[in-house]
Design a protein around this motif. Structure first.
Motif, PDB file in Angstrom:
ATOM      1  N   GLU A   1       0.824  -1.241   0.003  1.00  0.00           N
ATOM      2  CA  GLU A   1       0.077   0.064  -0.049  1.00  0.00           C
ATOM      3  C   GLU A   1       0.977   1.204   0.122  1.00  0.00           C
ATOM      4  O   GLU A   1       1.784   1.148   0.689  1.00  0.00           O
ATOM      5  N   GLY A   9      -2.362   5.099   0.227  1.00  0.00           N
ATOM      6  CA  GLY A   9      -3.898   4.578   0.407  1.00  0.00           C
ATOM      7  C   GLY A   9      -4.346   3.492  -0.673  1.00  0.00           C
ATOM      8  O   GLY A   9      -5.605   3.230  -0.470  1.00  0.00           O
ATOM      9  N   ARG A  10      -3.323   3.224  -1.484  1.00  0.00           N
ATOM     10  CA  ARG A  10      -3.728   2.451  -2.611  1.00  0.00           C
ATOM     11  C   ARG A  10      -2.579   1.308  -2.862  1.00  0.00           C
ATOM     12  O   ARG A  10      -1.607   1.634  -2.491  1.00  0.00           O
ATOM     13  N   LEU A  11      -2.936   0.243  -3.279  1.00  0.00           N
ATOM     14  CA  LEU A  11      -1.992  -0.800  -3.793  1.00  0.00           C
ATOM     15  C   LEU A  11      -1.241  -0.371  -4.848  1.00  0.00           C
ATOM     16  O   LEU A  11      -1.898   0.390  -5.707  1.00  0.00           O
ATOM     17  N   GLU A  69      -2.876  -1.079  -8.297  1.00  0.00           N
ATOM     18  CA  GLU A  69      -3.894  -0.432  -8.601  1.00  0.00           C
ATOM     19  C   GLU A  69      -3.416   1.200  -9.127  1.00  0.00           C
ATOM     20  O   GLU A  69      -3.871   1.583 -10.010  1.00  0.00           O
ATOM     21  N   ARG A  70      -2.415   1.754  -8.413  1.00  0.00           N
ATOM     22  CA  ARG A  70      -1.882   3.032  -8.883  1.00  0.00           C
ATOM     23  C   ARG A  70      -1.217   2.894 -10.093  1.00  0.00           C
ATOM     24  O   ARG A  70      -1.492   3.774 -11.043  1.00  0.00           O
ATOM     25  N   ARG A  97      -7.424  -9.205  -3.818  1.00  0.00           N
ATOM     26  CA  ARG A  97      -7.270  -7.783  -3.178  1.00  0.00           C
ATOM     27  C   ARG A  97      -7.315  -6.734  -3.947  1.00  0.00           C
ATOM     28  O   ARG A  97      -7.862  -5.545  -3.492  1.00  0.00           O
ATOM     29  N   ALA A  98      -6.838  -6.951  -5.299  1.00  0.00           N
ATOM     30  CA  ALA A  98      -6.405  -5.445  -5.820  1.00  0.00           C
ATOM     31  C   ALA A  98      -7.921  -5.289  -6.782  1.00  0.00           C
ATOM     32  O   ALA A  98      -8.287  -6.498  -7.337  1.00  0.00           O
TER      33      ALA A  98
END
Length: 201
Positions: free
Chosen positions: A25, A28-30, A33-34, A61-62
């Protein structure tokens, strides 16, 4: 010129970090994902993500709804196998080129990706420049994919191929819009430039 695809290499186990960096992370994001958000904000389509270590956990999770996951069963052999897997999957698309990103570089912004994407063409070869150094993202035109894949072994990725094609390689300055460092340890994450945490643009 044409619209490039994006290929995010996110298959590693993150041995130095102690877990796959795709699951780390940041802001605030994995990280995975970013990276997807960054590639899509830059206009890349499709966005493919190569998974390997703990792939089922990453999928669970993502949020990868905006991406196309590609499994690399040979991920433990190094980044080269992930690049080969991603390029093989992209052959089924009409992408004229691909922008390659590494999942552990949260300082690569959509602005940096757009600068590379602006040169997308079948014969394109470009790399981001950071001061006197070079790094990701990297732009690979479609006509280069076969030879890049053949030379991608271990953790070298496209480095050897780009070195041999240095006369054709365009260096695109990105240090005013991105940070080229990666996250190898928790200390790297904690000390990363704070402005990077805010977003991907």
């Amino acid at each position: 010129m044409g619209q490039p695809a994006a290929l995010i290499l996110a298959a590693g186990a993150g041995r130095r970090y102690g877990r796959p960096k795709a699951l780390l992370e940041f802001g605030g994001r994995l990280l995975v994902e970013r990276a997807v958000d960054t590639a899509r904000a830059a206009g890349c389509r499709p966005v493919q993500v190569v998974l390997g270590a703990q792939a089922p956990v990453v999928r669970a999770r993502a949020d990868l709804a905006a991406a196309v996951p590609v499994d690399n069963p040979d991920w433990a052999s190094g980044m080269g196998s992930s690049l080969r897997a991603g390029l093989a999957a992209l052959r089924a698309t009409e992408a004229v080129a691909v922008v390659v990103l590494l999942v552990d570089m949260p300082g690569v912004t959509a602005a940096a990706v757009r600068r590379l994407a602006a040169f997308a063409a079948p014969d394109a070869l470009a790399v981001a420049g950071y001061g006197a150094g070079r790094g990701h993202p990297v732009l690979l035109g479609r006509t280069h994919w076969t030879e890049v894949a053949a030379s991608a072994v271990g953790d070298t990725g496209a480095r050897g191929y780009l070195r041999r094609r240095a006369a054709e390689l365009r260096v695109v300055p990105c240090d005013d819009v991105a940070v080229g460092g990666d996250l190898d340890t928790e200390a790297d994450r904690v000390s990363f430039p704070p402005g990077v945490v805010r977003g991907t643009s």
